[in-house]
Every structure is written in structure tokens, then in C-alpha cells.
Scaffold this active site. Structure first.
Site, PDB file in Angstrom:
ATOM      1  N   GLU A  13      -4.168   2.228  -3.602  1.00 24.95           N
ATOM      2  CA  GLU A  13      -3.584   3.427  -2.801  1.00 24.95           C
ATOM      3  C   GLU A  13      -3.646   4.686  -3.569  1.00 24.95           C
ATOM      4  OE1 GLU A  13       0.187   3.095  -0.217  1.00 24.95           O
ATOM      5  OE2 GLU A  13       0.872   3.984  -2.157  1.00 24.95           O
TER       6      GLU A  13
ATOM      7  N   ARG B 295      11.410 -18.509  30.851  1.00 30.95           N
ATOM      8  CA  ARG B 295      11.214 -17.224  30.089  1.00 30.95           C
ATOM      9  C   ARG B 295      11.017 -17.425  28.793  1.00 30.95           C
ATOM     10  NH1 ARG B 295      10.580 -13.052  30.778  1.00 30.95           N
ATOM     11  NH2 ARG B 295      11.143 -13.280  32.627  1.00 30.95           N
TER      12      ARG B 295
ATOM     13  N   ASP C  50      -4.123   7.588   1.544  1.00 32.91           N
ATOM     14  CA  ASP C  50      -2.815   7.480   2.076  1.00 32.91           C
ATOM     15  C   ASP C  50      -2.357   8.823   2.465  1.00 32.91           C
ATOM     16  OD1 ASP C  50      -0.529   6.207   2.970  1.00 32.91           O
ATOM     17  OD2 ASP C  50       0.360   6.648   1.044  1.00 32.91           O
TER      18      ASP C  50
ATOM     19  N   LYS D 244       3.413  -4.819   8.913  1.00 33.86           N
ATOM     20  CA  LYS D 244       4.712  -4.451   9.542  1.00 33.86           C
ATOM     21  C   LYS D 244       4.996  -5.012  10.755  1.00 33.86           C
ATOM     22  CE  LYS D 244       4.299   0.129   7.466  1.00 33.86           C
ATOM     23  NZ  LYS D 244       4.382   1.509   7.386  1.00 33.86           N
TER      24      LYS D 244
ATOM     25  N   LYS E  90      -0.244  -0.191  -5.039  1.00 37.72           N
ATOM     26  CA  LYS E  90       0.388   1.040  -4.643  1.00 37.72           C
ATOM     27  C   LYS E  90       1.139   1.745  -5.743  1.00 37.72           C
ATOM     28  CE  LYS E  90       1.557  -0.886  -0.106  1.00 37.72           C
ATOM     29  NZ  LYS E  90       1.119   0.241   0.969  1.00 37.72           N
TER      30      LYS E  90
END
Length: 278
Positions: free
Chosen positions: A195, A98, A216, A133, A165
Site C-alpha cells: 500500500e 422470509r 491509496d 469489508k 499496509k
């Protein structure tokens, strides 16, 4: 792209989580001397990722297990394809099964979804980038899976590059000041990315000497205008809300890169089974 030593540490954690004190079923029902051979098979079309890691799960649990890989990382296979032949002590194979399947199903799911996005922009020079992410603890392997699907890796972590950013810029006072500070303090070969969500910011970032400018959540029209204005003087990355049904139009604006987290966040695990060789 992953480090085998680090993967072995992860595998130890995965096996400990699944086994607990003992695999009751395998230990009680399977004779210690019993051996078996199984085929790891794709039950749907997919792009393969993580089959090498799945093999490591078996041999990490029991070094006497033997795994013969039938495919390579990044291969596109059809339903019914054999990914590996696994043989050895039956108890060990069934205990590790598994955990091995979980990781290859997850990573192949990411690779398969990534390949769909890559295919959607194959008619343009734009390249797909992954993002940070990722699932905590699995970044190294999930980014490997994205690479198997044809994407390029963006930053592996916060130490892989400088991304300025909006909040960084707000604290520094302006894009120009932020880039200047970064350029003064960063390691000499480190890229600086800024950004931007407006065209005036793109112009400011370009004038400040940014290496990469992220567009962005811009409209298609604004991205196309940014491409014309920059004219190759910096790399352009489109990001924000990129979907499979919109990525082609983004690529056709002329941007160099497109980043999206969707292959990580929405890819379903593919169906892979361990079938008796008989």
C-alpha cells in the site's frame, strides 16, 4: 464461488434464528396436508445473486420442497421476472419464505450495485475488485454476489495473500525491508502487495519487487504519474474513497484494478417477493 457444505451450516443458523421454538402462524393456520406453489418474482430490475442459496433454504428446511430455478446467478432481469417456482407443503414453504427472501434480496442488491460500478468502467481495461469489508459471517456469499455483478474477488481472507499496509511497513522499518522479509518467508507462489499513498513510496515498492502496488487515496494526477512510472512492471490497484461518480476517472488513469467496498456497504436490498401462482 461458495462451498455448499458451509452454506448449509449458515442456513441452519438462519432458520433457527427466525423460527425459534415453532412457526406459530404456519403450524396453527395451515393444514399439514396442504400444498402450494409460489413464484419468486423480481419486483424491480436487478442482477441476480443468491437464488441458488434461497432454493437451498427451502430444501434444507423440508427436503420435500421443490424449487425450479428460472434464472442463473449473474443474470440481469427486469421487473416481474420469475426467478424460481417453489412448490411443496404449504407449512414448510411459508416457514422458510422470509429466510430465503432475505438472503436473495441482500445478495442480489450487492450484485446489482456492483454491476453499476462495473458498467461505469467498461470502456477501460481496468477491472473492479471487491474488498474484505463484508458482513461478518456472510463474506463467502457477499463475495459471490460481487462476482455475479462482474467484479473480481480480492483477498478472500488474511490467508489469501500478503498486503503490506502502512503499519506493517512502520514495524518493519521500510517498504524495502518489509518486502524482503515477506519474500523470504511467504509461500513461494504468494503475491505481495504494498500500500502506497505517495509517489516516492510507489518507486520504492517497485524497486523492492512488489507484485502489486496499491495507490491509496491518491489524486487522479498522481495515479496517472504512477502508471507512467511503473510502466507495466507491477500491477496497480487504485483504492480509497472510490465512488460511482469518480470511478471512471480513476479507471482512465490506466490502473489495472480498482477496489471499493461501496457495493457491500451501501447497496440496498432489492425487492423480491413470493407470489401465489394463482
Amino acid at each position: 464461488m461458495y462451498d455448499k457444505f458451509s452454506v448449509l451450516r449458515l442456513i441452519d443458523q438462519w432458520l433457527a434464528e427466525d423460527i425459534g421454538h415453532v412457526d406459530l402462524t404456519a403450524q396453527l393456520m395451515i393444514a399439514p396436508e396442504a400444498t402450494a406453489t409460489f413464484y419468486m418474482k423480481a419486483r424491480e430490475p436487478m442482477t441476480v445473486a443468491g437464488v441458488e442459496v434461497a432454493a437451498m433454504v427451502f430444501t434444507r428446511y423440508d427436503p420435500s420442497c421443490r424449487v425450479a430455478l428460472q434464472v442463473a446467478e449473474g443474470d440481469a432481469v427486469g421487473k416481474g421476472a420469475a426467478l424460481a417456482v417453489v412448490s411443496g407443503p404449504a407449512q414448510s414453504l411459508l416457514t422458510a419464505e422470509r429466510t430465503a427472501l432475505n438472503i436473495v434480496q441482500r445478495l442480489s442488491g450487492i450484485a446489482t450495485e456492483t454491476a453499476r460500478y462495473v458498467g461505469a468502467i467498461a470502456h477501460t481495461p481496468a477491472r473492479l475488485l471487491d474488498t474484505r469489508k463484508t458482513t461478518p459471517g456472510l463474506r463467502m456469499l457477499e463475495k459471490h454476489a460481487a462476482g455475479c455483478g462482474g467484479a473480481l474477488n480480492h483477498r478472500l481472507g488474511l490467508d489469501s495473500g500478503i498486503m503490506l499496509k502502512d503499519n506493517h511497513i512502520a514495524v518493519c522499518g521500510s517498504i524495502a525491508d518489509a518486502v524482503r522479509i515477506a519474500r523470504q518467508r511467504a509461500p513461494v507462489l504468494t503475491r505481495i502487495e504494498v500500500e502506497c499513498d505517495r509517489l516516492d513510496q510507489v518507486a520504492e515498492a517497485l524497486a523492492a519487487g512488489a507484485d502489486v502496488i496499491m495507490l491509496d487515496n491518491m489524486s487522479i494526477a498522481d495515479m496517472a504519474e504512477a502508471v507512467r512510472h511503473v510502466a507495466g512492471r507491477a500491477k496497480l490497484e487504485a483504492s480509497g474513497g472510490i465512488r460511482l461518480d469518480t470511478i471512471a476517472a480513476v479507471a482512465e488513469t490506466g490502473v489495472d484494478f480498482i477496489s471499493t467496498s461501496r457495493p457491500f456497504q451501501s447497496a440496498p436490498a432489492v425487492d423480491i417477493g413470493l407470489d401465489d401462482a394463482a
